[in-house]
Design an enzyme around this catalytic site. Structure first.
Site, PDB file in Angstrom:
ATOM      1  N   GLU A 264       0.711  -1.156  -0.055  1.00 45.16           N
ATOM      2  CA  GLU A 264       0.086   0.046   0.070  1.00 45.16           C
ATOM      3  C   GLU A 264       1.004   1.381  -0.080  1.00 45.16           C
ATOM      4  O   GLU A 264       2.108   1.284   0.289  1.00 45.16           O
ATOM      5  CB  GLU A 264      -0.733  -0.084   1.319  1.00 45.16           C
ATOM      6  CG  GLU A 264      -0.104  -0.153   2.569  1.00 45.16           C
ATOM      7  CD  GLU A 264      -0.997  -0.659   3.660  1.00 45.16           C
ATOM      8  OE1 GLU A 264      -1.743  -1.656   3.661  1.00 45.16           O
ATOM      9  OE2 GLU A 264      -1.134   0.287   4.695  1.00 45.16           O
TER      10      GLU A 264
ATOM     11  N   CYS B  40       3.662   8.175   0.740  1.00 49.89           N
ATOM     12  CA  CYS B  40       4.481   7.341   1.580  1.00 49.89           C
ATOM     13  C   CYS B  40       4.516   5.881   0.824  1.00 49.89           C
ATOM     14  O   CYS B  40       3.087   5.352   0.597  1.00 49.89           O
ATOM     15  CB  CYS B  40       3.677   7.004   2.848  1.00 49.89           C
ATOM     16  SG  CYS B  40       4.271   5.930   4.077  1.00 49.89           S
TER      17      CYS B  40
ATOM     18  N   CYS C 233       7.609  -7.408   6.587  1.00 45.54           N
ATOM     19  CA  CYS C 233       8.658  -6.708   7.323  1.00 45.54           C
ATOM     20  C   CYS C 233       9.437  -7.884   8.260  1.00 45.54           C
ATOM     21  O   CYS C 233       8.627  -8.479   9.192  1.00 45.54           O
ATOM     22  CB  CYS C 233       8.484  -5.338   7.955  1.00 45.54           C
ATOM     23  SG  CYS C 233       9.842  -4.634   8.780  1.00 45.54           S
TER      24      CYS C 233
ATOM     25  N   CYS D  15       8.702  -5.124  14.862  1.00 51.68           N
ATOM     26  CA  CYS D  15       8.342  -4.303  15.877  1.00 51.68           C
ATOM     27  C   CYS D  15       6.797  -4.487  16.611  1.00 51.68           C
ATOM     28  O   CYS D  15       5.939  -4.850  15.698  1.00 51.68           O
ATOM     29  CB  CYS D  15       8.148  -2.784  15.522  1.00 51.68           C
ATOM     30  SG  CYS D  15       9.561  -2.286  14.774  1.00 51.68           S
TER      31      CYS D  15
ATOM     32  N   CYS E 257       3.512  -2.852  15.520  1.00 54.47           N
ATOM     33  CA  CYS E 257       3.297  -2.424  14.205  1.00 54.47           C
ATOM     34  C   CYS E 257       2.790  -3.279  13.176  1.00 54.47           C
ATOM     35  O   CYS E 257       2.860  -4.676  13.333  1.00 54.47           O
ATOM     36  CB  CYS E 257       4.799  -1.977  13.269  1.00 54.47           C
ATOM     37  SG  CYS E 257       4.537  -1.776  11.347  1.00 54.47           S
TER      38      CYS E 257
ATOM     39  N   CYS F  68       0.744   2.321   8.621  1.00 56.57           N
ATOM     40  CA  CYS F  68       1.402   1.519   8.123  1.00 56.57           C
ATOM     41  C   CYS F  68       0.932   0.121   8.023  1.00 56.57           C
ATOM     42  O   CYS F  68       0.692  -0.501   9.061  1.00 56.57           O
ATOM     43  CB  CYS F  68       3.086   1.522   8.963  1.00 56.57           C
ATOM     44  SG  CYS F  68       4.248   0.478   8.317  1.00 56.57           S
TER      45      CYS F  68
HETATM   46  N1  SAH Z   1      10.490   0.036   8.783  1.00 54.96           N
HETATM   47  C1  SAH Z   1      10.817   1.464   8.674  1.00 54.96           C
HETATM   48  C2  SAH Z   1      10.058   2.301   7.892  1.00 54.96           C
HETATM   49  C3  SAH Z   1       8.548   1.919   7.865  1.00 54.96           C
HETATM   50  S1  SAH Z   1       7.698   2.186   9.359  1.00 54.96           S
HETATM   51  C4  SAH Z   1      10.695   2.048  10.080  1.00 54.96           C
HETATM   52  O1  SAH Z   1      10.475   1.199  11.074  1.00 54.96           O
HETATM   53  O2  SAH Z   1      11.353   3.136  10.175  1.00 54.96           O
HETATM   54  C5  SAH Z   1       7.270   3.796   9.159  1.00 54.96           C
HETATM   55  C6  SAH Z   1       7.178   4.468  10.546  1.00 54.96           C
HETATM   56  O3  SAH Z   1       5.824   4.156  11.102  1.00 54.96           O
HETATM   57  C7  SAH Z   1       8.102   3.914  11.628  1.00 54.96           C
HETATM   58  O4  SAH Z   1       8.401   5.048  12.551  1.00 54.96           O
HETATM   59  C8  SAH Z   1       7.144   3.283  12.419  1.00 54.96           C
HETATM   60  O5  SAH Z   1       7.590   2.947  13.726  1.00 54.96           O
HETATM   61  C9  SAH Z   1       5.618   3.788  12.126  1.00 54.96           C
HETATM   62  N2  SAH Z   1       4.429   3.125  12.829  1.00 54.96           N
HETATM   63  C10 SAH Z   1       4.344   1.802  12.435  1.00 54.96           C
HETATM   64  N3  SAH Z   1       3.016   1.709  13.058  1.00 54.96           N
HETATM   65  C11 SAH Z   1       2.438   2.578  13.530  1.00 54.96           C
HETATM   66  C12 SAH Z   1       1.282   3.012  14.082  1.00 54.96           C
HETATM   67  N4  SAH Z   1       0.311   1.962  14.235  1.00 54.96           N
HETATM   68  N5  SAH Z   1       0.994   4.236  14.262  1.00 54.96           N
HETATM   69  C13 SAH Z   1       1.834   5.134  14.149  1.00 54.96           C
HETATM   70  N6  SAH Z   1       2.778   4.938  13.536  1.00 54.96           N
HETATM   71  C14 SAH Z   1       3.273   3.530  13.206  1.00 54.96           C
HETATM   72 FE1  SF4 Z   2       9.234  -3.228  10.087  1.00 56.31          FE
HETATM   73 FE2  SF4 Z   2       6.912  -1.879  11.038  1.00 56.31          FE
HETATM   74 FE3  SF4 Z   2       9.092  -2.058  12.529  1.00 56.31          FE
HETATM   75 FE4  SF4 Z   2       9.133  -0.353  10.669  1.00 56.31          FE
HETATM   76  S1  SF4 Z   2       7.877  -0.349  12.282  1.00 56.31           S
HETATM   77  S2  SF4 Z   2      10.605  -1.932  11.005  1.00 56.31           S
HETATM   78  S3  SF4 Z   2       7.717  -1.647   8.988  1.00 56.31           S
HETATM   79  S4  SF4 Z   2       7.894  -3.870  11.755  1.00 56.31           S
END
Ligand code: SAH
Ligand code: SF4
Length: 340
Positions: free
Chosen positions: A89, A102, A109, A113, A116, A330
């Protein structure tokens, strides 16, 4: 057959040289692909028939498939299907300074995390450059205007797909490509230290954002498993080298998670950690998802956290909230589609 949107200008120049043609045909081709937006090589009216036939033999112009758009006032959310039936997406956001997109960089991934949605699906594969480039092409086609800013913050860890992502940047930055200025491009990483160091030598002035989300290893270990491999101190040390080489200010992203990382003392500790770095902190109100159990910090907590950072003279902003109505965080659209 290779997809032509995969190729950097240098790769395309090498290709033309390899078939005995002049190198400038590469810029000519870029202009057909990215300015005139052809759908068939036959439309390239200034190319010899023999060259067109050769291009047809060697390359496809195939696009990823746009299968769903959710529209809101300031945000559109796009779901794409790839040739192997996986879904990614992109999110389009309208700002007063332009429009930003974005983009996703992987299917799933591996960083896992805990907060996420994207991390719930283990990486299936890396996206190729064309699959990232075409997210922009198709969204521009949908909104009938040019996108000014690109953030690589969708599904995936871009530094776990380094070559494809940096080639993507080269393609969209090229004046005859999408001509998106490097200062308008931001790459966000969870902190893969060797790649931060490699990126310090990447000769494009792209912005770097680090998803820090915690002021110490104890909290970060709990929410970001990648921290077991690369500790906060390792990240900061790498960033000092990055800064020495690039002179570019670093952004730290910090998701505000209720009761996890949002206490006053966490803000103080964060400032102490970042003291002396040319950086600013972007506080992100967490976008809650059904599956993960984390809560967003209360608004007054976020404001208090912000005030403490401000008082310590560290640059800080609170991210405007986009798209929580349409699950813009995300990975949420993909996750609904696949009902994981
Ligand atoms: N993997 C990379 C880029 C993609 S995630 C990274 O982690 O930086 C992009 C951003 O979205 C990251 O800072 C991540 O922590 C954040 N993110 C993920 N899930 C989220 C959520 N539910 N609400 C707000 N930010 C979120
Ligand atoms: Fe991967 Fe989501 Fe962590 Fe970014 S925030 S590194 S997309 S698991």
């Amino acid at each position: 057959m290779r997809n032509i949107y995969n190729l950097t200008i240098e790769e395309l120049e090498d290709y033309f040289l390899s078939i005995g043609e002049k190198k400038f045909k590469a810029t000519q081709t870029y202009s057909w692909l990215y300015e005139k937006r052809i759908n068939s090589f036959d439309e390239m009216t200034d190319m010899k028939k023999t060259v067109i036939e050769k291009l047809k033999e060697d390359f496809s112009l195939e696009k990823i498939k746009l299968i769903k758009v959710e529209r809101d006032v300031e945000v559109n959310k796009y779901l794409f299907e790839l040739h192997d039936k996986h879904y990614i997406e992109s999110v389009l956001m309208r700002h007063d300074y332009g429009t930003s997109i974005c983009v996703s960089s992987q299917i799933g991934c591996n960083m896992g995390c805990k907060f996420c949605e994207s991390g719930r699906l283990k990486k299936v594969r890396d996206l190729e450059p064309y699959e990232i480039v075409e997210q922009i092409l198709l969204v521009e086609e949908d909104i009938k205007e040019r996108i000014s800013h690109v953030v690589i913050m969708g599904i995936g860890e871009p530094f776990d797909n380094y070559i494809n992502v940096t080639n993507f940047i080269k393609i969209i930055n090229h004046p005859k490509g999408l001509s998106i200025g490097s200062r308008h491009i931001t790459i966000s990483t969870s902190g893969i230290v060797p790649k931060i160091l490699e990126f310090a030598d990447f000769p494009y002035q792209v912005n770097l954002a680090i998803s820090l989300h915690a002021p110490n290893d104890k909290i970060r270990n709990e929410i970001m498993p990648v921290n077991k491999a690369y500790k906060i101190k390792d990240i900061i040390d790498a960033l000092k080298i990055y800064y020495k080489k690039t002179n570019r200010r670093i952004t730290f992203e910090y998701i505000m998670l209720d009761g996890i990382n949002d206490k006053d003392e966490n803000a103080e500790e964060l400032c102490k950690l970042l003291k002396g770095l040319n950086c600013y902190i972007n506080l992100i109100p967490y976008n809650e998802t059904n599956n993960l159990g984390y809560k967003r910090s209360k608004n007054d907590r976020i404001l208090k956290f912000y005030d403490i950072i401000k008082k310590n003279n560290v640059g800080v902003t609170i991210r405007r909230e986009f798209g929580s109505n349409i699950s813009a965080a995300c990975g949420q659209l993909r996750s609904r589609k696949e009902q994981l």
